[in-house]
Motif scaffolding. Structure first.
Motif, short mmCIF file in Angstrom:
data_model
loop_
_atom_site.label_atom_id
_atom_site.label_comp_id
_atom_site.label_asym_id
_atom_site.label_seq_id
_atom_site.Cartn_x
_atom_site.Cartn_y
_atom_site.Cartn_z
N HIS A 112 -28.63 23.30 18.61
CA HIS A 112 -27.56 24.35 18.40
C HIS A 112 -26.99 24.09 16.89
CE1 HIS A 112 -27.58 24.32 22.80
NE2 HIS A 112 -26.82 25.30 22.52
N ARG A 164 -27.54 18.61 25.76
CA ARG A 164 -28.09 20.05 25.84
C ARG A 164 -29.44 20.22 25.28
NH1 ARG A 164 -23.19 22.89 21.99
NH2 ARG A 164 -24.04 21.25 20.79
N THR A 223 -18.22 23.17 26.30
CA THR A 223 -19.70 23.23 25.72
C THR A 223 -19.85 23.64 24.52
OG1 THR A 223 -19.61 25.55 26.95
CG2 THR A 223 -20.24 23.70 28.39
#
Length: 215
Positions: free
Chosen positions: A81, A120, A170
């Motif tokens: 990410h 994640r 998140t």
């Protein structure tokens, strides 16, 4: 999950780790041998054995110290990410990898992308992400304690940074060291490459080191 105290400890550890590298370089490193390879980007350090570790590769198999023997390995911390540093660095490393694609697989340098966001980043996800930059890039992760042990052995750190007020939990991000660590064909920490990265210089240095190791 990291709390504020843990984050402060990690920041302190980063300072200590960088201090260790500088001190080791200035005070403990022996003078370069007359026939030492001339490198453009990499800074060699006295080789240091790594403690036992076990990461999980993108194909689900364990990555243990013995599997890194026989090759020079470039280790880079990141997470899928990551908005900028990670994709930029992996793109630069993919250019460097093209410099040694013609070497035999048995000695070809490796790039190891280690995700510090196991919450994640599943093995499948990190494999797809890393291979999107170069098919030969290795990808691995582990649970947080194992990652902390592994990164600490390389004088690197990472920390989870909570999302801003009013944002979903998140949407957290990860702070992590951006320095590349070089492992020699014996699997020891043997050098670093610091940003900004020049792909051609990194590629040339790894070619040089590989040829020297083959002598």
């Amino acid at each position: 999950m990291f709390n504020r105290t843990t984050l402060m400890i990690l920041i302190a550890a980063l300072g200590a780790g960088l201090g260790l590298l500088v001190a080791q370089r200035v005070f403990d490193a022996p003078p370069a041998a007359a026939d030492a390879p001339a490198l453009q980007a990499a800074r060699l350090l006295p080789p240091r054995e790594l403690p036992a570790f076990s990461l999980r590769q993108s194909d689900g198999t364990p990555l243990v110290p013995g599997e890194l023997r026989g090759h020079w390995t470039v280790v880079f911390l990141g997470f899928t990410h990551c908005p900028d540093v990670c994709p930029t660095t992996l793109a630069q490393l993919s250019q460097a990898q093209k410099r040694w694609e013609t070497l035999p697989e048995s000695v070809r340098p490796r790039v190891l992308f280690v995700s510090v966001d196991p919450e994640r980043d599943t093995p499948d996800r990190i494999g797809e992400y890393a291979h999107g930059f170069h098919r030969d890039t290795l990808a691995a992760t582990a649970d947080v304690p194992a990652l902390e042990q592994f990164t600490r052995s390389l004088s690197l750190v990472f920390a989870k940074v909570a999302a801003g007020e009013g944002r979903p939990e998140t949407e957290y991000t990860m702070d992590h060291s951006a320095t590349l660590v070089l492992l020699d064909p014996q699997g020891r920490m043997a050098g670093i490459v610091q940003a900004p990265f020049d792909p051609n210089a990194v590629g040339t240095d790894l070619l040089t080191l590989t040829k020297e190791a083959a002598r």
